[in-house]
Design a protein around this motif. Structure first.
Motif, short mmCIF file in Angstrom:
data_model
loop_
_atom_site.label_atom_id
_atom_site.label_comp_id
_atom_site.label_asym_id
_atom_site.label_seq_id
_atom_site.Cartn_x
_atom_site.Cartn_y
_atom_site.Cartn_z
N VAL A 5 7.73 5.39 1.21
CA VAL A 5 7.96 5.43 -0.37
C VAL A 5 8.05 3.89 -0.45
O VAL A 5 8.53 3.04 0.37
CB VAL A 5 8.89 6.06 -0.82
N LEU A 8 3.33 7.39 -3.27
CA LEU A 8 3.16 8.88 -3.21
C LEU A 8 1.50 9.36 -3.07
O LEU A 8 0.66 8.80 -3.78
CB LEU A 8 3.42 9.52 -4.45
N LYS A 10 -0.27 13.00 -1.87
CA LYS A 10 -0.38 14.34 -1.37
C LYS A 10 -1.65 15.05 -1.39
O LYS A 10 -2.26 14.97 -2.53
CB LYS A 10 0.67 15.13 -2.26
N GLU A 27 6.14 5.97 -6.70
CA GLU A 27 7.36 6.78 -7.15
C GLU A 27 8.34 5.68 -8.02
O GLU A 27 8.92 6.25 -8.78
CB GLU A 27 8.01 7.58 -6.08
N GLU A 47 4.34 19.25 -7.95
CA GLU A 47 4.60 18.11 -7.38
C GLU A 47 5.16 16.87 -8.12
O GLU A 47 6.12 16.30 -7.59
CB GLU A 47 3.60 17.83 -6.28
N ARG A 51 8.78 14.96 -7.67
CA ARG A 51 8.72 13.66 -7.43
C ARG A 51 9.22 12.54 -8.66
O ARG A 51 9.19 11.51 -8.49
CB ARG A 51 7.27 13.18 -7.10
#
Length: 454
Positions: A5, A8, A10, A27, A47, A51
């Protein structure tokens, strides 16, 4: 190794279609983008909320031909702008991206690499973490470079033209350092590549060394290799491209329950397990289990999105799962799902020992429902080859004095095929355990079209 971090990253994979999409952001800045979203956008929203980031835009690597995109839902329902290359000829409002365009999301930058071939507008996205370095640490390759393969060149333009463009695009990607991680738009299960691995990612260096599509030493060799495609084109291709290129699509309607029997005008798609279907089903129903592999693709080969369709699931959750998968391949107007309908019809599967006896007495018509290239590797002498996806259109050719037995590699497609024939009024039974593989293990002979001596 992916950075820590605030970056981000995914990956979301639709295992049924073999499609991958991505949520990428910063983030600390509280921003993220979605790349190649599926029509079911809820996982991205969940998600992003978890986040605590705002989705600031959608980036499409290209106009998809095998699944409906969720960019319209994100735009209509959440006001998210869409970015795509102008060669897509999109009919919706979009912000254009070109070769070299940079999309900044906090300290994260997505740098556009125009990579035509699979489609003229196709782009890859090199991802940079500016807080660490000005060099990319991963690249999203969409439908160009895949894990173990390269994309099909025949879905948007003439195959040889597409292959020449793809060859040059892949060479651009090979200019990236070996350590750059590769995250494609497809994994195994998709029809957009034949030799894809089930792995979700790879590296430029690994693909440079082991990918057969990158081994071609010149353009002409690559063209010959990549145009020798034997797998079928994705079903509903033209319709899906038109939906993805056209006006934004919003949220689909809820699937209503339908009490009792189905209407006589609707096709009944039974999505329950094959064994449940065999024990009892609605008259005229076709069985494609949602629990099986490539459910949506198989259904799209058989049924048309333009016909009235109702589902017969085990329960509402199974019906919603089936509807979600079907909408992804263009079935946007499903009529609902049946609740406790009468199930008077039965389907009796066939064991291999019974098949051997029936063939010895010449009492059946054996139909191999695999694709031709699969059958050529070894088939039972005297069998006919009609791929399951074509049976609904040509079932009349199998209507005769003898019952039909369907067989495939292991049993799943044979079961689907038998349900199609029975729905057409033809006496049919499937070999659901063993299939061709089991037939060969029992020491029975097969014929190999390629003269391989089996």
């Amino acid at each position: 190794m992916l950075p820590s971090v605030p970056v981000l990253f995914k990956q979301f994979v639709d295992d049924d279609l073999g499609c991958a999409s991505y949520l990428i952001g910063d983030e600390h800045a509280g921003e993220a983008v979605i790349v190649d979203p599926a029509f079911a956008i809820e996982p991205y929203l969940e998600e992003a909320a978890r986040r605590e980031v705002t989705i600031c835009c959608v980036v499409e690597t290209h106009t998809h031909a095998d699944h409906v995109s969720g960019h319209g839902r994100l735009a209509v329902e959440h006001g998210v702008p869409v970015r795509v290359h102008p060669a897509s000829e999109a009919e919706f409002p979009f912000e254009p991206i070109e070769d070299g365009t940079e999309i900044d999301v906090g300290d994260v930058t997505l740098r556009v690499i125009h990579t035509p071939g699979h489609r003229p507008e196709h782009c890859c996205l090199a991802v940079l973490d500016r807080s660490r370095a000005d060099e990319p640490w991963l690249v999203l390759t969409g439908d160009s470079l895949l894990v173990g393969d390269a994309a099909r060149p025949d879905l948007a333009v003439e195959a040889r033209e597409g292959a020449r463009g793809l060859f040059r695009s892949l060479r651009r990607l090979l200019e990236l350092p070996d350590g750059v991680e590769v995250y494609p738009g497809h994994v195994a299960g998709s029809l957009c590549g034949a030799a894809m691995s089930s792995k979700a990612s790879t590296t430029i260096g690994f693909e440079r060394r082991f990918n057969r599509a990158l081994a071609a030493i010149d353009e002409n060799e690559f063209v010959e290799l990549s145009t020798g495609i034997r797998s079928p084109r994705p079903p509903n291709l033209e319709r899906i491209v038109a939906l993805n290129r056209g006006p934004f699509l919003g949220r689909p309607h809820d699937l209503p329950p339908l009490e009792g029997a189905a209407t006589t005008t609707a096709a009944v798609l039974d999505v329950r397990p094959a064994t449940t279907f065999e024990a009892g089903h609605v008259a005229g129903a076709i069985n494609v289990p949602v629990s099986g592999s490539s459910f949506a693709t198989k259904t799209a080969f058989i049924l048309s999105p333009d016909e009235a369709i109702v589902l017969h699931p085990t329960d509402r959750a199974e019906g919603e799962r089936a509807a979600r998968s079907l909408r992804a391949v263009g079935f946007l107007e499903l009529g609902g799902f049946l609740v406790d309908p009468p199930t008077p019809e039965r389907l009796e599967p066939l064991e291999l020992d019974e098949l051997e006896a029936l063939l010895a007495r010449d009492e059946i018509e054996l139909v191999d429902v695999r694709e031709k290239n699969e059958r050529d590797d070894g088939y039972i002498p005297g069998s006919r080859n009609v791929p399951y996806r074509l049976l609904r259109q040509c079932s009349e050719d199998l209507r005769g004095d003898r019952p039909v037995v369907t067989i495939c590699e292991t049993g799943a497609r044979a079961s689907i095929a038998a349900s199609i024939l029975v729905a057409s009024g033809i006496d049919a039974r499937p070999v659901t355990t063993g299939g061709i593989a089991g037939w060969q293990k029992r020491g029975n002979s097969t014929v190999c079209f390629r003269r391989c001596g089996t």
